[in-house]
Scaffold this motif. Structure first.
Motif, PDB file in Angstrom:
ATOM      1  N   ILE A  38       0.828  -1.201   0.000  1.00  0.00           N
ATOM      2  CA  ILE A  38       0.000   0.000   0.000  1.00  0.00           C
ATOM      3  C   ILE A  38       0.869   1.260   0.000  1.00  0.00           C
ATOM      4  N   GLY A  39       1.885   1.282   0.874  1.00  0.00           N
ATOM      5  CA  GLY A  39       2.739   2.461   0.992  1.00  0.00           C
ATOM      6  C   GLY A  39       3.477   2.787  -0.290  1.00  0.00           C
ATOM      7  N   ASN A  40       4.111   1.783  -0.874  1.00  0.00           N
ATOM      8  CA  ASN A  40       4.900   2.029  -2.081  1.00  0.00           C
ATOM      9  C   ASN A  40       4.020   2.293  -3.300  1.00  0.00           C
ATOM     10  N   LEU A  41       2.880   1.607  -3.394  1.00  0.00           N
ATOM     11  CA  LEU A  41       1.952   1.887  -4.496  1.00  0.00           C
ATOM     12  C   LEU A  41       1.384   3.297  -4.375  1.00  0.00           C
ATOM     13  N   LEU A  42       1.111   3.714  -3.147  1.00  0.00           N
ATOM     14  CA  LEU A  42       0.587   5.063  -2.916  1.00  0.00           C
ATOM     15  C   LEU A  42       1.604   6.115  -3.347  1.00  0.00           C
ATOM     16  N   VAL A  43       2.881   5.869  -3.033  1.00  0.00           N
ATOM     17  CA  VAL A  43       3.931   6.800  -3.448  1.00  0.00           C
ATOM     18  C   VAL A  43       4.027   6.848  -4.972  1.00  0.00           C
ATOM     19  N   MET A  44       4.021   5.679  -5.614  1.00  0.00           N
ATOM     20  CA  MET A  44       4.141   5.622  -7.078  1.00  0.00           C
ATOM     21  C   MET A  44       2.976   6.326  -7.765  1.00  0.00           C
ATOM     22  N   ILE A  45       1.759   6.051  -7.299  1.00  0.00           N
ATOM     23  CA  ILE A  45       0.569   6.645  -7.931  1.00  0.00           C
ATOM     24  C   ILE A  45       0.520   8.148  -7.675  1.00  0.00           C
ATOM     25  N   SER A  46       0.864   8.561  -6.452  1.00  0.00           N
ATOM     26  CA  SER A  46       0.846   9.991  -6.110  1.00  0.00           C
ATOM     27  C   SER A  46       1.833  10.775  -6.964  1.00  0.00           C
ATOM     28  N   ILE A  47       3.002  10.196  -7.201  1.00  0.00           N
ATOM     29  CA  ILE A  47       4.018  10.872  -8.016  1.00  0.00           C
ATOM     30  C   ILE A  47       3.607  10.927  -9.477  1.00  0.00           C
ATOM     31  N   SER A  48       3.133   9.796 -10.003  1.00  0.00           N
ATOM     32  CA  SER A  48       2.802   9.730 -11.436  1.00  0.00           C
ATOM     33  C   SER A  48       1.563  10.540 -11.796  1.00  0.00           C
ATOM     34  N   SER A  50       0.686  13.483 -10.388  1.00  0.00           N
ATOM     35  CA  SER A  50       0.808  14.875  -9.961  1.00  0.00           C
ATOM     36  C   SER A  50       2.015  15.522 -10.625  1.00  0.00           C
ATOM     37  N   GLN A  51       2.235  16.776 -10.264  1.00  0.00           N
ATOM     38  CA  GLN A  51       3.375  17.518 -10.799  1.00  0.00           C
ATOM     39  C   GLN A  51       4.711  17.061 -10.199  1.00  0.00           C
ATOM     40  N   LEU A  52       4.649  16.187  -9.192  1.00  0.00           N
ATOM     41  CA  LEU A  52       5.872  15.713  -8.552  1.00  0.00           C
ATOM     42  C   LEU A  52       6.778  14.950  -9.509  1.00  0.00           C
ATOM     43  N   MET A  53       6.180  14.363 -10.554  1.00  0.00           N
ATOM     44  CA  MET A  53       6.972  13.576 -11.500  1.00  0.00           C
ATOM     45  C   MET A  53       7.987  14.451 -12.235  1.00  0.00           C
ATOM     46  N   LYS A  54       7.736  15.763 -12.293  1.00  0.00           N
ATOM     47  CA  LYS A  54       8.677  16.661 -12.970  1.00  0.00           C
ATOM     48  C   LYS A  54       9.970  16.843 -12.176  1.00  0.00           C
ATOM     49  N   GLN A  55       9.885  16.587 -10.863  1.00  0.00           N
ATOM     50  CA  GLN A  55      11.082  16.673 -10.038  1.00  0.00           C
ATOM     51  C   GLN A  55      11.838  15.340 -10.136  1.00  0.00           C
ATOM     52  N   LEU A  56      13.094  15.415 -10.522  1.00  0.00           N
ATOM     53  CA  LEU A  56      13.844  14.199 -10.819  1.00  0.00           C
ATOM     54  C   LEU A  56      14.073  13.331  -9.594  1.00  0.00           C
ATOM     55  N   ILE A  57      14.154  13.928  -8.405  1.00  0.00           N
ATOM     56  CA  ILE A  57      14.318  13.124  -7.196  1.00  0.00           C
ATOM     57  C   ILE A  57      13.099  12.223  -6.997  1.00  0.00           C
ATOM     58  N   ASN A  58      11.914  12.713  -7.380  1.00  0.00           N
ATOM     59  CA  ASN A  58      10.705  11.903  -7.282  1.00  0.00           C
ATOM     60  C   ASN A  58      10.646  10.855  -8.388  1.00  0.00           C
ATOM     61  N   PHE A  59      11.290  11.139  -9.515  1.00  0.00           N
ATOM     62  CA  PHE A  59      11.439  10.132 -10.572  1.00  0.00           C
ATOM     63  C   PHE A  59      12.211   8.930 -10.029  1.00  0.00           C
ATOM     64  N   PHE A  60      13.298   9.208  -9.291  1.00  0.00           N
ATOM     65  CA  PHE A  60      14.062   8.133  -8.652  1.00  0.00           C
ATOM     66  C   PHE A  60      13.235   7.447  -7.576  1.00  0.00           C
ATOM     67  N   LEU A  61      12.494   8.244  -6.796  1.00  0.00           N
ATOM     68  CA  LEU A  61      11.717   7.696  -5.694  1.00  0.00           C
ATOM     69  C   LEU A  61      10.635   6.731  -6.184  1.00  0.00           C
ATOM     70  N   SER A  62       9.998   7.055  -7.314  1.00  0.00           N
ATOM     71  CA  SER A  62       8.978   6.154  -7.854  1.00  0.00           C
ATOM     72  C   SER A  62       9.592   4.815  -8.278  1.00  0.00           C
ATOM     73  N   HIS A  63      10.795   4.866  -8.846  1.00  0.00           N
ATOM     74  CA  HIS A  63      11.476   3.621  -9.226  1.00  0.00           C
ATOM     75  C   HIS A  63      11.978   2.868  -7.993  1.00  0.00           C
ATOM     76  N   LEU A  64      12.363   3.609  -6.952  1.00  0.00           N
ATOM     77  CA  LEU A  64      12.763   2.956  -5.706  1.00  0.00           C
ATOM     78  C   LEU A  64      11.577   2.214  -5.094  1.00  0.00           C
ATOM     79  N   SER A  65      10.401   2.814  -5.135  1.00  0.00           N
ATOM     80  CA  SER A  65       9.198   2.155  -4.617  1.00  0.00           C
ATOM     81  C   SER A  65       8.880   0.900  -5.409  1.00  0.00           C
ATOM     82  N   LEU A  66       9.032   0.963  -6.737  1.00  0.00           N
ATOM     83  CA  LEU A  66       8.811  -0.224  -7.566  1.00  0.00           C
ATOM     84  C   LEU A  66       9.829  -1.310  -7.229  1.00  0.00           C
ATOM     85  N   ALA A  67      11.086  -0.918  -7.049  1.00  0.00           N
ATOM     86  CA  ALA A  67      12.129  -1.881  -6.677  1.00  0.00           C
ATOM     87  C   ALA A  67      11.839  -2.495  -5.308  1.00  0.00           C
ATOM     88  N   ASP A  68      11.323  -1.677  -4.372  1.00  0.00           N
ATOM     89  CA  ASP A  68      10.959  -2.186  -3.049  1.00  0.00           C
ATOM     90  C   ASP A  68       9.904  -3.280  -3.151  1.00  0.00           C
TER      91      ASP A  68
END
Length: 322
Positions: A38-48, A50-68
Motif C-alpha cells: 500500500i505504501g509504495n503503491l501510494l507513493v508511485m501513484i501519487s508521483i505519477s 501529480s506535478q511531482l513527476m517533474k522533479q527528478l528526485i521523485n522520478f528516482f523515488l517512484s522507481h525505488l518504490s517499484l524496486a521495493d
C-alpha cells in the motif's frame, strides 16, 4: 534448466521452530507486507498523477518504490505462507530463481539509492548547473544502468549456484534461499566459490559505500555556508535519504561478514555453527526497510503529503459519485 542433482527440493528451517512465535510472526509480517504494498503503491501513484513527476528526485523515488515491491515480493509472500505450513519446502528451481531475483532487485535498489544521493549532491553542491547535469534522459540512463548493474553480477552468482552439485542434506538454515546457506549444502569444496561470492558482494558494497560517503561529505561541507533555514531544509532532506541507506545497507554488511567467516572455514571449525542473528538482520533489508521507505520519504516531504491527500480526496469523491 535441467536439474542434474539428487535434490529436487529444499527444506527451509525458517525463523523459529516454535509454533506460537510463527503465528505471531505470520500476523506481523502479513501486516508489514500489506503496508509495503500500500505504501509504495501510494507513493508511485501519487508521483505519477501529480506535478511531482517533474522533479527528478521523485522520478528516482517512484522507481525505488517499484524496486521495493519487487524486492520484498521475492521473499516475503513465501515466508508468510511458510509460517503456517507444517513443512517449509521450496523446489530446486524455485530456490535458484529466488536466489537470483533477490540479489537482482536488491542491487537495483542500492544503485537507485546511489543515484538519489548523486541527485542530492548536484542539487546542493552544483545548483547552478543542475539543469545541465540532471536531465530526464540522464536519469533514465541511470535507471537503465541500475538494471544492468543489478543483472550482471546477480546472474554470475546464479551461475555459480546452479553449477554446484547438491546431493544432500537438503535443509537450508534460513527462511529463504541465499548464496551462503546454499553453499553449505554443496557436495564439493566451495571455498573458492565462497571467495568469489565475497568479492562479488564486497566490491559492490565497498564501491557504493565510498561513493555515498563522498557525496555526503561534500554535501555536509557545502551546507556549512548556508543560512540556518536553508541548512535545516537541506539536512532534513539528506537525513531522510541517509536513514533509508543505513536501514538497507548496514544489515547487508553484517551478512557479508558472516559469508566471509563461512568461507574462511569458521563455520566448519565450529566457531560459527548457528547464528540466528543473520536471519534477524535479513529481516531488516527484506521487510523492514521496504516498509519504512515510503514513511521516511513522505513524513518530511510536504509536497508528497499534499499529493497523497489530493489522491485520497479524488478517490473519495469518485466513490461518493458512484
Amino acid at each position: 534448466m535441467e536439474n542434474k542433482n539428487n535434490i529436487t527440493k529444499f527444506i527451509l528451517l525458517g525463523l523459529s521452530q516454535k509454533k506460537e512465535i510463527e503465528i505471531l510472526c505470520f500476523l506481523l509480517f502479513l501486516l508489514c507486507y500489506v503496508g509495503i504494498l500500500i505504501g509504495n503503491l501510494l507513493v508511485m501513484i501519487s508521483i505519477s498523477s501529480s506535478q511531482l513527476m517533474k522533479q527528478l528526485i521523485n522520478f528516482f523515488l517512484s522507481h525505488l518504490s517499484l524496486a521495493d515491491i519487487c524486492y520484498t515480493s521475492t521473499v516475503t509472500p513465501k515466508l508468510i505462507a511458510d509460517l503456517l505450513a507444517a513443512k517449509k519446502t521450496i523446489s530446486y528451481h524455485g530456490c535458484m530463481t529466488q536466489l537470483f531475483t533477490m540479489h537482482f532487485f536488491g542491487r537495483i535498489e542500492v544503485f537507485i539509492l546511489t543515484g538519489m544521493a548523486f541527485d542530492l549532491y548536484v542539487t546542493i553542491c552544483k545548483s547552478l548547473c543542475y539543469t545541465l547535469i540532471m536531465t530526464r534522459q540522464e536519469c533514465g540512463a541511470m535507471i537503465a544502468a541500475s538494471g544492468a548493474g543489478g543483472f550482471l553480477p546477480s546472474f554470475g552468482q546464479f551461475l555459480l549456484a546452479i553449477f554446484l552439485h547438491y546431493c544432500g542434506p537438503n535443509e537450508i538454515d534460513h527462511y529463504f534461499c541465499d548464496v551462503y546457506p546454499s553453499l553449505k549444502l554443496a557436495c564439493t569444496d566451495t571455498t573458492r566459490i565462497g571467495l568469489l561470492v565475497i568479492a562479488n558482494l564486497g566490491l559492490m558494497g565497498l564501491v557504493t559505500s565510498v561513493v555515498l560517503l563522498r557525496f555526503y561529505a561534500v554535501i555536509l561541507h557545502t551546507v556549512r555556508s548556508y543560512s540556518v533555514e536553508n541548512r535545516s531544509k537541506a539536512l532534513s532532506t539528506c537525513s531522510s535519504h541517509i536513514t533509508v541507506v543505513v536501514l538497507f545497507i548496514s544489515p547487508l554488511f553484517f551478512i557479508l561478514i558472516i559469508t566471509f567467516l563461512w568461507s574462511s572455514g569458521s563455520v566448519r571449525m565450529g566457531l560459527l555453527v548457528s547464528i540466528p542473528e543473520d536471519r534477524v538482520f535479513s529481516l531488516f533489508y527484506t521487510i523492514i526497510a521496504p516498509m519504512f521507505n515510503p514513511l521516511i520519504y513522505t513524513l518530511r516531504n510536504m509536497e508528497m503529503k499534499n499529493a497523497i491527500k489530493k489522491l485520497w480526496c479524488h478517490i473519495t469523491v469518485r466513490k461518493d459519485m458512484n
